[in-house]
Design an enzyme around this catalytic site. Structure first.
Site, PDB file in Angstrom:
ATOM      1  N   ARG A   1     -61.775   9.267 -51.685  1.00  0.00           N
ATOM      2  CA  ARG A   1     -60.738   8.863 -50.730  1.00  0.00           C
ATOM      3  C   ARG A   1     -61.348   8.114 -49.534  1.00  0.00           C
ATOM      4  O   ARG A   1     -61.220   6.898 -49.414  1.00  0.00           O
ATOM      5  CB  ARG A   1     -59.947  10.106 -50.265  1.00  0.00           C
ATOM      6  CG  ARG A   1     -58.678   9.798 -49.486  1.00  0.00           C
ATOM      7  CD  ARG A   1     -58.869   9.400 -48.052  1.00  0.00           C
ATOM      8  NE  ARG A   1     -59.558  10.417 -47.249  1.00  0.00           N
ATOM      9  CZ  ARG A   1     -59.973  10.208 -46.005  1.00  0.00           C
ATOM     10  NH1 ARG A   1     -59.776   9.027 -45.410  1.00  0.00           N
ATOM     11  NH2 ARG A   1     -60.586  11.146 -45.321  1.00  0.00           N
ATOM     12  N   ASP A   2     -62.080   8.832 -48.710  1.00  0.00           N
ATOM     13  CA  ASP A   2     -62.597   8.210 -47.484  1.00  0.00           C
ATOM     14  C   ASP A   2     -63.584   7.101 -47.844  1.00  0.00           C
ATOM     15  O   ASP A   2     -63.632   6.056 -47.191  1.00  0.00           O
ATOM     16  CB  ASP A   2     -63.303   9.276 -46.634  1.00  0.00           C
ATOM     17  CG  ASP A   2     -63.387   8.909 -45.170  1.00  0.00           C
ATOM     18  OD1 ASP A   2     -63.120   7.747 -44.830  1.00  0.00           O
ATOM     19  OD2 ASP A   2     -63.731   9.783 -44.354  1.00  0.00           O
TER      20      ASP A   2
ATOM     21  N   HIS B   1     -67.011  16.564 -40.259  1.00  0.00           N
ATOM     22  CA  HIS B   1     -66.745  15.327 -41.021  1.00  0.00           C
ATOM     23  C   HIS B   1     -67.401  14.188 -40.246  1.00  0.00           C
ATOM     24  O   HIS B   1     -66.796  13.606 -39.346  1.00  0.00           O
ATOM     25  CB  HIS B   1     -65.223  15.152 -41.122  1.00  0.00           C
ATOM     26  CG  HIS B   1     -64.768  13.914 -41.817  1.00  0.00           C
ATOM     27  ND1 HIS B   1     -64.212  13.925 -43.080  1.00  0.00           N
ATOM     28  CD2 HIS B   1     -64.741  12.618 -41.426  1.00  0.00           C
ATOM     29  CE1 HIS B   1     -63.884  12.704 -43.430  1.00  0.00           C
ATOM     30  NE2 HIS B   1     -64.188  11.885 -42.442  1.00  0.00           N
TER      31      HIS B   1
ATOM     32  N   HIS C   1     -69.281  10.558 -39.932  1.00  0.00           N
ATOM     33  CA  HIS C   1     -69.686   9.244 -40.456  1.00  0.00           C
ATOM     34  C   HIS C   1     -71.080   8.945 -39.904  1.00  0.00           C
ATOM     35  O   HIS C   1     -71.483   9.476 -38.874  1.00  0.00           O
ATOM     36  CB  HIS C   1     -68.651   8.180 -40.061  1.00  0.00           C
ATOM     37  CG  HIS C   1     -67.372   8.307 -40.846  1.00  0.00           C
ATOM     38  ND1 HIS C   1     -67.041   7.464 -41.872  1.00  0.00           N
ATOM     39  CD2 HIS C   1     -66.368   9.220 -40.779  1.00  0.00           C
ATOM     40  CE1 HIS C   1     -65.877   7.835 -42.398  1.00  0.00           C
ATOM     41  NE2 HIS C   1     -65.445   8.901 -41.745  1.00  0.00           N
TER      42      HIS C   1
ATOM     43  N   CYS D   1     -63.736   3.574 -42.178  1.00  0.00           N
ATOM     44  CA  CYS D   1     -62.310   3.745 -41.916  1.00  0.00           C
ATOM     45  C   CYS D   1     -61.721   2.362 -41.668  1.00  0.00           C
ATOM     46  O   CYS D   1     -62.254   1.595 -40.854  1.00  0.00           O
ATOM     47  CB  CYS D   1     -62.072   4.641 -40.712  1.00  0.00           C
ATOM     48  SG  CYS D   1     -60.327   4.789 -40.321  1.00  0.00           S
TER      49      CYS D   1
ATOM     50  N   ASN E   1     -69.216   7.992 -44.630  1.00  0.00           N
ATOM     51  CA  ASN E   1     -69.566   9.375 -44.288  1.00  0.00           C
ATOM     52  C   ASN E   1     -71.030   9.594 -44.617  1.00  0.00           C
ATOM     53  O   ASN E   1     -71.605   8.881 -45.435  1.00  0.00           O
ATOM     54  CB  ASN E   1     -68.766  10.358 -45.162  1.00  0.00           C
ATOM     55  CG  ASN E   1     -67.315  10.352 -44.839  1.00  0.00           C
ATOM     56  OD1 ASN E   1     -66.564   9.607 -45.432  1.00  0.00           O
ATOM     57  ND2 ASN E   1     -66.912  11.163 -43.897  1.00  0.00           N
TER      58      ASN E   1
HETATM   59  P1  HMG Z   1     -45.225   2.689 -40.578  1.00  0.00           P
HETATM   60  O1  HMG Z   1     -45.232   1.225 -40.702  1.00  0.00           O
HETATM   61  O2  HMG Z   1     -45.094   3.260 -39.213  1.00  0.00           O
HETATM   62  O3  HMG Z   1     -44.157   3.379 -41.468  1.00  0.00           O
HETATM   63  O4  HMG Z   1     -46.531   3.276 -41.248  1.00  0.00           O
HETATM   64  P2  HMG Z   1     -42.796   3.034 -41.966  1.00  0.00           P
HETATM   65  O5  HMG Z   1     -42.180   4.373 -42.176  1.00  0.00           O
HETATM   66  O6  HMG Z   1     -42.119   2.054 -41.065  1.00  0.00           O
HETATM   67  O7  HMG Z   1     -43.068   2.344 -43.380  1.00  0.00           O
HETATM   68  C1  HMG Z   1     -43.673   1.070 -43.545  1.00  0.00           C
HETATM   69  C2  HMG Z   1     -43.748   0.748 -45.019  1.00  0.00           C
HETATM   70  O8  HMG Z   1     -44.666   1.643 -45.672  1.00  0.00           O
HETATM   71  C3  HMG Z   1     -42.424   0.918 -45.742  1.00  0.00           C
HETATM   72  O9  HMG Z   1     -42.423   0.011 -46.837  1.00  0.00           O
HETATM   73  C4  HMG Z   1     -42.526   2.325 -46.291  1.00  0.00           C
HETATM   74  O10 HMG Z   1     -41.705   2.515 -47.413  1.00  0.00           O
HETATM   75  C5  HMG Z   1     -43.969   2.396 -46.674  1.00  0.00           C
HETATM   76  P3  HMG Z   1     -41.595  -1.365 -46.796  1.00  0.00           P
HETATM   77  O11 HMG Z   1     -40.203  -0.932 -46.492  1.00  0.00           O
HETATM   78  O12 HMG Z   1     -42.220  -2.165 -45.672  1.00  0.00           O
HETATM   79  O13 HMG Z   1     -41.801  -1.939 -48.139  1.00  0.00           O
HETATM   80  N1  HMG Z   1     -44.514   3.754 -46.627  1.00  0.00           N
HETATM   81  C6  HMG Z   1     -45.228   4.319 -47.614  1.00  0.00           C
HETATM   82  N2  HMG Z   1     -45.595   3.872 -48.836  1.00  0.00           N
HETATM   83  C7  HMG Z   1     -46.321   4.710 -49.593  1.00  0.00           C
HETATM   84  N3  HMG Z   1     -46.693   5.947 -49.185  1.00  0.00           N
HETATM   85  C8  HMG Z   1     -46.338   6.408 -47.991  1.00  0.00           C
HETATM   86  C9  HMG Z   1     -45.578   5.580 -47.152  1.00  0.00           C
HETATM   87  N4  HMG Z   1     -45.079   5.746 -45.922  1.00  0.00           N
HETATM   88  C10 HMG Z   1     -44.435   4.624 -45.609  1.00  0.00           C
HETATM   89  N5  HMG Z   1     -46.737   7.613 -47.599  1.00  0.00           N
HETATM   90  C11 HMG Z   1     -47.832   4.973 -42.363  1.00  0.00           C
HETATM   91  C12 HMG Z   1     -46.785   4.676 -41.315  1.00  0.00           C
HETATM   92  C13 HMG Z   1     -48.352   6.370 -42.137  1.00  0.00           C
HETATM   93  C14 HMG Z   1     -47.208   4.838 -43.700  1.00  0.00           C
HETATM   94  C15 HMG Z   1     -48.949   3.961 -42.239  1.00  0.00           C
HETATM   95  O14 HMG Z   1     -49.386   3.992 -40.921  1.00  0.00           O
HETATM   96  C16 HMG Z   1     -50.113   4.268 -43.158  1.00  0.00           C
HETATM   97  O15 HMG Z   1     -50.003   4.388 -44.375  1.00  0.00           O
HETATM   98  N6  HMG Z   1     -51.280   4.349 -42.579  1.00  0.00           N
HETATM   99  C17 HMG Z   1     -52.489   4.602 -43.374  1.00  0.00           C
HETATM  100  C18 HMG Z   1     -53.391   5.394 -42.589  1.00  0.00           C
HETATM  101  C19 HMG Z   1     -54.633   5.686 -43.402  1.00  0.00           C
HETATM  102  O16 HMG Z   1     -54.606   5.990 -44.580  1.00  0.00           O
HETATM  103  N7  HMG Z   1     -55.787   5.609 -42.691  1.00  0.00           N
HETATM  104  C20 HMG Z   1     -57.035   5.940 -43.273  1.00  0.00           C
HETATM  105  C21 HMG Z   1     -57.178   7.430 -43.429  1.00  0.00           C
HETATM  106  S1  HMG Z   1     -57.544   8.301 -41.926  1.00  0.00           S
HETATM  107  C22 HMG Z   1     -59.264   8.355 -41.905  1.00  0.00           C
HETATM  108  O17 HMG Z   1     -59.918   7.723 -42.697  1.00  0.00           O
HETATM  109  C23 HMG Z   1     -59.926   9.293 -40.947  1.00  0.00           C
HETATM  110  C24 HMG Z   1     -60.447  10.570 -41.607  1.00  0.00           C
HETATM  111  O18 HMG Z   1     -61.354  10.262 -42.641  1.00  0.00           O
HETATM  112  C25 HMG Z   1     -61.124  11.454 -40.546  1.00  0.00           C
HETATM  113  C26 HMG Z   1     -62.264  10.788 -39.760  1.00  0.00           C
HETATM  114  O19 HMG Z   1     -63.051  10.025 -40.336  1.00  0.00           O
HETATM  115  O20 HMG Z   1     -62.353  11.115 -38.584  1.00  0.00           O
HETATM  116  C27 HMG Z   1     -59.293  11.382 -42.207  1.00  0.00           C
HETATM  117 MG    MG Z   2     -63.442   9.777 -42.359  1.00  0.00          MG
END
Ligand code: HMG
Ligand code: MG
Length: 299
Positions: A15-16, A207, A209, A240, A249
């Site tokens: 995933r990450d 966690h 990186h 990220c 990571n």
């Molecule tokens: P948004 O634009 O605010 O949401 O995004 P929305 O509700 O307005 O939806 C926008 C579009 O996305 C719509 O589609 C929804 O249907 C669709 P459209 O009408 O434009 O065709 N949608 C989805 N599609 C599939 N699955 C879903 C979903 N939700 C909405 N779940 C949202 C909000 C959360 C969706 C967006 O901000 C998003 O997906 N962000 C991704 C964030 C992400 O994955 N980041 C990386 C992971 S975090 C990380 O890596 C850190 C971590 O490792 C810890 C660390 O390292 O510290 C965890």
């Molecule tokens: Mg991470």
């Protein structure tokens, strides 16, 4: 030096690690990677995300990935679910554990989740409640714990407060993320000590990186506080998408090598993890960035 006897390793590479790869990786390759990791003895594998494919295209095949895994008894295959839509996807794929995430700063949450911290927590709450009602376990992350690419320094008290909120909601564990890999050991200890005032240390995971090459040192620092859950990514994959320049990571291989030297058990076969790391980096057309894999460690 006071250290845990056993560490539970949470492999986040599929995933990450892969979420930030621009080279397309087929669901079939992701599945083989996950199967190789479980075969190596890893019992927690964060396997994909149910997020918007417009935001994170590499995770758009979560459903195919979950339908193709060779499920091994005793292994938890989890998924990241930012909102109800994500949870619904996870439920359809019969996922037994999900993870929710929030950053310690409004600035990062705006970029990553398109919302303020308060609004992120409001979005997370029904996800946690609904998941628990369905018997799905919920893990959580607080990210940017030692620095934010947009806001700079982060107040440890804010990390602690969010971690407590997540546990109060019903998350069984909070993984504290150094998303941009800038932290150093004393700061890592400060953030974990501050958080452990509000959340038991056995509910915290590390966690880290490795952007600045500090991750192993930071892990050793928090192991000494009693932290016994470590997230890592095979071959040091990833970064990220919303933290420009952040590298992967800490590599699972390097963590396992260090833990072995500290006489800390994990139950994981290191040469098999190295082989899994080589498998995925060959597919990505680049070298395995784990130091011990690069050094040719063979067991
Ligand atoms: P948004 O634009 O605010 O949401 O995004 P929305 O509700 O307005 O939806 C926008 C579009 O996305 C719509 O589609 C929804 O249907 C669709 P459209 O009408 O434009 O065709 N949608 C989805 N599609 C599939 N699955 C879903 C979903 N939700 C909405 N779940 C949202 C909000 C959360 C969706 C967006 O901000 C998003 O997906 N962000 C991704 C964030 C992400 O994955 N980041 C990386 C992971 S975090 C990380 O890596 C850190 C971590 O490792 C810890 C660390 O390292 O510290 C965890
Ligand atoms: Mg991470």
């Amino acid at each position: 030096m006071q250290l845990p006897k056993h560490v539970r390793l949470v492999e986040v590479g599929p995933r990450d690690g892969l979420q930030n790869e621009s080279t397309p990786v087929s669901a079939e390759t992701k599945i083989e990677l996950i199967n190789r990791l479980s075969d190596a003895g890893i019992v927690n594998i964060e396997s994909s995300s149910f997020v918007s494919p417009k935001w994170v295209p590499q995770m758009g095949d979560a459903k195919s990935v979950f339908s193709g895994i060779t499920y091994k008894e005793g292994v938890t295959y989890s998924a990241l679910t930012p909102n109800m839509r994500g949870l619904e996807g996870a439920i359809e794929s019969d996922v037994k554990e999900v993870a929710v995430f929030v950053a310690a700063t409004d600035e990062f949450n705006q970029k990553n989740l398109n919302r303020t911290t308060k609004d992120c927590m409001a979005q997370i709450e029904p996800v946690v409640v609904a998941a628990l009602e369905q018997g799905i376990k919920v893990r959580s992350y607080v990210s940017c714990i030692m620095g934010c690419p947009y806001a700079g320094d982060v107040n440890p008290a804010q990390v602690a407060a969010l971690a407590k909120e997540l546990v109060d909601l019903g998350c069984y564990e909070v993984s504290l993320g150094d998303t941009i890999g800038k932290g150093t050991p004393l700061l890592a200890q400060t953030v974990f000590e501050e958080t452990a005032k509000l959340v038991p240390i056995n509910q915290l995971a590390a966690h880290f990186h490795d952007t600045y090459g500090q991750a192993l040192a930071n892990l050793l620092a928090v192991l000494q506080l009693g932290v016994s859950v470590i997230d890592s990514s095979v071959a040091g994959l990833g970064g990220c998408p919303y933290a420009k320049g952040a590298s992967g990571n800490v590599a699972t291989e390097d963590v396992l090598y260090m833990l072995k030297g500290l006489n800390i058990e994990t139950g994981i076969d290191l040469p098999k993890v190295i082989a899994a790391g080589n498998f995925i980096t060959e597919h990505l057309g680049r070298a395995n960035t784990s130091k011990i894999a690069l050094a040719g460690f063979s067991g």
